[in-house]
Design an enzyme around this catalytic site. Structure first.
Site, PDB file in Angstrom:
ATOM      1  N   GLY A  21      29.335  -8.632 -12.139  1.00  0.00           N
ATOM      2  CA  GLY A  21      29.215  -7.232 -11.534  1.00  0.00           C
ATOM      3  C   GLY A  21      30.465  -6.858 -10.442  1.00  0.00           C
TER       4      GLY A  21
ATOM      5  N   GLY B 166      34.938 -13.934 -10.127  1.00  0.00           N
ATOM      6  CA  GLY B 166      34.217 -13.553  -9.088  1.00  0.00           C
ATOM      7  C   GLY B 166      32.650 -13.413  -9.899  1.00  0.00           C
TER       8      GLY B 166
ATOM      9  CB  SER C 160      36.237 -18.874 -13.983  1.00  0.00           C
ATOM     10  OG  SER C 160      36.742 -17.970 -13.568  1.00  0.00           O
TER      11      SER C 160
ATOM     12  CB  THR D  41      35.048  -6.178 -17.425  1.00  0.00           C
ATOM     13  OG1 THR D  41      34.443  -7.527 -17.808  1.00  0.00           O
ATOM     14  CG2 THR D  41      35.033  -5.477 -18.748  1.00  0.00           C
TER      15      THR D  41
END
Ligand code: ADP
Length: 182
Positions: free
Chosen positions: A15, A12, A86, A19
């Site tokens: 932000g 994605g 990615s 994570t």
């Protein structure tokens, strides 16, 4: 021979929440006594792939190296949580193929939030710079992001809480018998 592990591959925009979801999912899996390893773009880019930039070629090389490590971890029974933008379908599909070759499951999670929302969050202050033209090749602003057409899961982080998104992932992993029911 070890039982294979599995891979949760978060993809994605910067932000969007990759994570954040990886960290919370890791805690939940550790509670279930699984061996877990997180691989996170912000950390890996300062070590394993610190020589690489953000051109298409370098982004592909970045994910190729991550895929190499992911494959080894999955082969040896580790629940591997991968958080990288990615942006290319072909590169993510290759990661899936390589992981599947180790008989390990690959769960692609599209962490979905619009560019506007990510820019509003601007967790790392990067969008402001990208819109000002100070950062070139910024995903979603001046570099493409290819949305997954058929990911196993979509976490809509504009409309779900972190806890809701993680629960959806855990329920999927249980339903698919990738992890035992808690
Ligand atoms: P990424 O790793 O994709 O660059 P981060 O996880 O660093 O993104 O940042 C995502 C930001 O969005 C964090 O500040 C997080 O608190 C916020 N956020 C709001 N809602 C959610 C949600 N449902 N899932 C994940 N992150 C969320």
């Amino acid at each position: 021979m070890n039982d294979p592990g599995f891979v949760v591959w978060f993809t994605g925009l910067s932000g969007s929440g990759k994570t954040t979801l990886g960290v919370v999912l890791e805690k939940e899996l550790l509670k279930r006594n699984l061996r877990v390893q997180r691989l996170d773009g912000d950390i890996v880019r300062k070590s394993l792939t610190k020589d690489l930039g953000f051109s298409e070629e370098d982004r592909k090389k970045n994910i190729e190296r991550i895929t190499f490590v992911t494959r080894l971890l999955a082969k040896h029974g580790v629940a591997t949580l991968v958080s990288f933008i990615s942006p290319y379908i072909s590169v993510r599909d290759n990661a899936r193929k390589e992981v599947n070759e180790e008989s390990a499951k690959f769960v692609e999670v599209f962490v979905k939030a619009s560019v506007e929302e990510c820019a509003r969050r601007d967790v790392k202050g990067l969008y402001e710079k990208a819109f000002a033209g100070e950062i070139k090749n910024f995903t979603g602003v001046s570099h493409p992001y290819e949305e997954p057409p058929k990911s196993e899961l979509v976490c809509d982080t504009e409309n779900e809480t972190v806890e809701e998104s993680v629960l959806i992932i855990l329920e999927y992993l249980e339903k698919e018998k990738i992890i035992p029911k808690s």
